[in-house]
Design an enzyme around this catalytic site. Structure first.
Site, PDB file in Angstrom:
ATOM      1  N   GLU A 275       6.176 -82.893  -6.665  1.00  0.00           N
ATOM      2  CA  GLU A 275       5.666 -83.834  -5.663  1.00  0.00           C
ATOM      3  C   GLU A 275       4.750 -83.081  -4.703  1.00  0.00           C
ATOM      4  O   GLU A 275       5.183 -82.161  -4.004  1.00  0.00           O
ATOM      5  CB  GLU A 275       6.830 -84.472  -4.903  1.00  0.00           C
ATOM      6  CG  GLU A 275       6.436 -85.626  -4.008  1.00  0.00           C
ATOM      7  CD  GLU A 275       5.997 -86.872  -4.790  1.00  0.00           C
ATOM      8  OE1 GLU A 275       5.420 -87.775  -4.152  1.00  0.00           O
ATOM      9  OE2 GLU A 275       6.210 -86.956  -6.014  1.00  0.00           O
TER      10      GLU A 275
ATOM     11  N   GLU B  18      -4.518 -86.480  -1.291  1.00  0.00           N
ATOM     12  CA  GLU B  18      -4.172 -85.300  -2.074  1.00  0.00           C
ATOM     13  C   GLU B  18      -4.983 -85.221  -3.365  1.00  0.00           C
ATOM     14  O   GLU B  18      -5.375 -84.136  -3.803  1.00  0.00           O
ATOM     15  CB  GLU B  18      -2.663 -85.313  -2.351  1.00  0.00           C
ATOM     16  CG  GLU B  18      -1.825 -85.168  -1.090  1.00  0.00           C
ATOM     17  CD  GLU B  18      -0.556 -86.005  -1.070  1.00  0.00           C
ATOM     18  OE1 GLU B  18      -0.017 -86.223   0.036  1.00  0.00           O
ATOM     19  OE2 GLU B  18      -0.112 -86.458  -2.129  1.00  0.00           O
TER      20      GLU B  18
ATOM     21  N   ASP C 214       7.615 -90.684  -1.392  1.00  0.00           N
ATOM     22  CA  ASP C 214       8.777 -90.099  -2.063  1.00  0.00           C
ATOM     23  C   ASP C 214       9.603 -91.176  -2.760  1.00  0.00           C
ATOM     24  O   ASP C 214      10.084 -90.982  -3.873  1.00  0.00           O
ATOM     25  CB  ASP C 214       9.639 -89.339  -1.047  1.00  0.00           C
ATOM     26  CG  ASP C 214       8.853 -88.243  -0.342  1.00  0.00           C
ATOM     27  OD1 ASP C 214       8.255 -87.405  -1.039  1.00  0.00           O
ATOM     28  OD2 ASP C 214       8.823 -88.242   0.897  1.00  0.00           O
TER      29      ASP C 214
END
Length: 508
Positions: free
Chosen positions: A291, A322, A476
């Site tokens: 992750e 990201e 998450d």
């Protein structure tokens, strides 16, 4: 099978409509129910209703599920507070925004917060001054309405996985007394991971439309900062790896690499080598999901790539910031973009995902990489990109991730269609760099699928919460849910010592 399930969702909606229309119509249901057209149903049900109902019909767990998942290595206590309110309480004057890779003062904090608030973008930064950070942390904990939660990607993913009663979860990370109290009872924490003091992260949230001075947030999000040495050095990594032999997981989830960014080149150059060594020591038939999280140092990201971290994991999870930063750091597709404008273009996202799997994944006969899966999430839609032959049940997995984003953002256990809205594009191109397909979104079959070379893409929209209650940990939860609904097609396909050419011919 897919279309039959979608038709069942349509039929259920139609029956509900006819039932509520009066006894005369409902009496005829047993004699004849024609399959309703999309136009007929859409006149009586919103697009959000159609998508949500289709999700409930089409999301199914895989036939082969995980039994034991090991998660590490960043964990902390999140202090969630109003960003504008806290900065005002600290008597910080509003001013212009400016990004800082590392925060050294309250002024840096204010400028970085404004910079990302004006863009409605999530970010995470290291605060270098321990004493100043502790003073701000005390003020945050005492601020009216401040809340304490489980924090850190690993702990949040573990907490989400532990909501499935048949799934045993091992969590390794710096677990202090407060965090241990907050964790689900189903989570196993090795004694070596317990420490006397908790690590605290401050989560400055803002709402859509919230103003501070001349700045206004286009959407709800958060700015995270900490002075976290244990997570910053990934100090629990060795404990994590050494615990795996006894725990015997069938899936490993690793996070926390981004925490090392603020520790300086000397530390992260050494530590990345140790991360690679640790990963390669994990049992070879166990898939590893990495992750990722917000980073700003292109040299650090290049070190992650050059040390071959991505090629030795099986799966990665990331968001739009990201994804673009990774491409910028390695001069990949669309690296010239300074940032996304509005909703990230699907074609550009598809180009970068394909490039990552070709550059760092199992993509051709000469590849020795293990990366075969990327779970991409942004506010309006999610994409799962997988190399053919490795993963199953990915349509359900990407829908499950989108569903939990919709419900959790609203603070609910299930999607409430009166509190969400569709923001995903209804039509888009499969590629921006090449001549791609023109694709569209169908609410009654809410997964659009396309192939490029040996990579299959699954896209589903997100029903965006109009008034989100909490944005922390959404990424998450999305990744965790996607993993729960994912299935390995061939256990031997991961990190195997078999001849690479034979493996490629079999699976790629």
């Amino acid at each position: 099978m897919w279309r039959k399930a979608a038709a069942a969702a349509l039929l259920a909606l139609a029956v509900g409509y006819l039932y509520h229309s009066g006894p005369d119509l409902s009496e005829n249901i047993m004699h004849f129910i024609p399959l309703p057209s999309f136009q007929f149903v859409s006149e009586n049900h919103s697009t959000e209703q159609l998508i949500s109902a289709s999700w409930e019909t089409l999301i199914t767990l895989p036939s082969r599920q995980w039994n034991r998942v090991a998660v590490g290595v960043n964990a902390c206590v999140d202090v969630v507070v109003s960003g504008v309110g806290l900065l005002q309480a600290l008597a910080v004057d509003h001013g212009s925004g400016l990004d800082h890779e590392v925060l050294h003062s309250e002024e840096d904090l204010k400028e970085a917060f404004v910079h990302f608030m004006e863009r409605g973008a999530a970010a995470e930064r290291f605060f270098s001054d321990k004493e100043v950070f502790q003073r701000i942390a005390r003020a945050a904990a005492e601020f009216p309405g401040a809340k304490l939660y489980v924090g850190g990607n690993a702990a949040l993913i573990g907490q989400k996985l532990a909501s499935y009663p048949d799934l045993m979860v091992l969590l390794c990370g710096p677990v202090g007394p407060k965090l241990h109290e907050l964790l689900d009872e189903q989570i196993v924490v090795p004694p070596e991971s317990l420490q006397e003091m908790d690590e605290y992260h401050l989560i400055l949230e803002y709402k859509a439309g919230e103003q501070w001075g001349l700045s206004q947030a286009p959407q709800a999000n958060r700015f995270i900062f900490s002075h976290d040495v244990s997570n910053g050095e990934m100090s629990s990594l060795e404990t994590f790896v050494s615990s795996l032999d006894e725990f015997q997981p069938d899936l490993v989830v690793l996070s926390g690499l981004h925490m090392m960014e603020g520790q300086g080149r000397e530390l992260w150059e050494l530590r990345l080598k140790e991360v690679v060594d640790a990963i390669t020591n994990i049992q070879q038939d166990v898939p590893i999901h990495l992750e990722l999280a917000s980073m700003t140092d292109k040299e650090y990201m290049n070190s992650i790539l050059q040390e071959q971290v991505l090629p030795i994991v099986s799966s990665i999870g990331l968001n739009e910031q990201e994804l673009l930063f990774l491409s910028q750091a390695a001069n990949g597709p669309h690296a010239d973009l300074a940032s996304w404008t509005g909703i990230p273009d699907v074609g550009r996202v598809s180009d970068i995902l394909l490039w990552i799997l070709q550059q760092y994944g199992c993509s051709d006969l000469s590849s020795e990489a293990d990366l075969t899966r990327i779970h991409f999430h942004t506010l309006a839609y999610h994409i799962l990109a997988t190399v053919d032959g490795f993963w199953g049940n990915q349509a359900a997995a990407v829908m499950a991730g989108a569903r939990v984003a919709s419900s959790q953002a609203c603070g609910l256990q299930a999607v409430d269609v009166t509190k969400v809205e569709l923001k995903a594009p209804l039509e888009f191109q499969s590629s921006h760099a090449e001549k791609g397909e023109k694709l569209s979104l169908n609410p009654v079959e809410p997964v659009t699928v396309w192939r490029r070379r040996n990579v299959t893409f699954h896209l589903t929209p997100v029903l965006v919460c109009r008034r989100p209650l909490r944005t922390v940990g959404l990424g998450d939860a999305i990744s965790a849910e996607g993993l729960v609904y994912s299935e390995i097609k061939n256990q031997q396909s991961f990190r195997s010592d078999v001849d690479i050419k034979s493996r490629y011919l079999l699976l790629c």
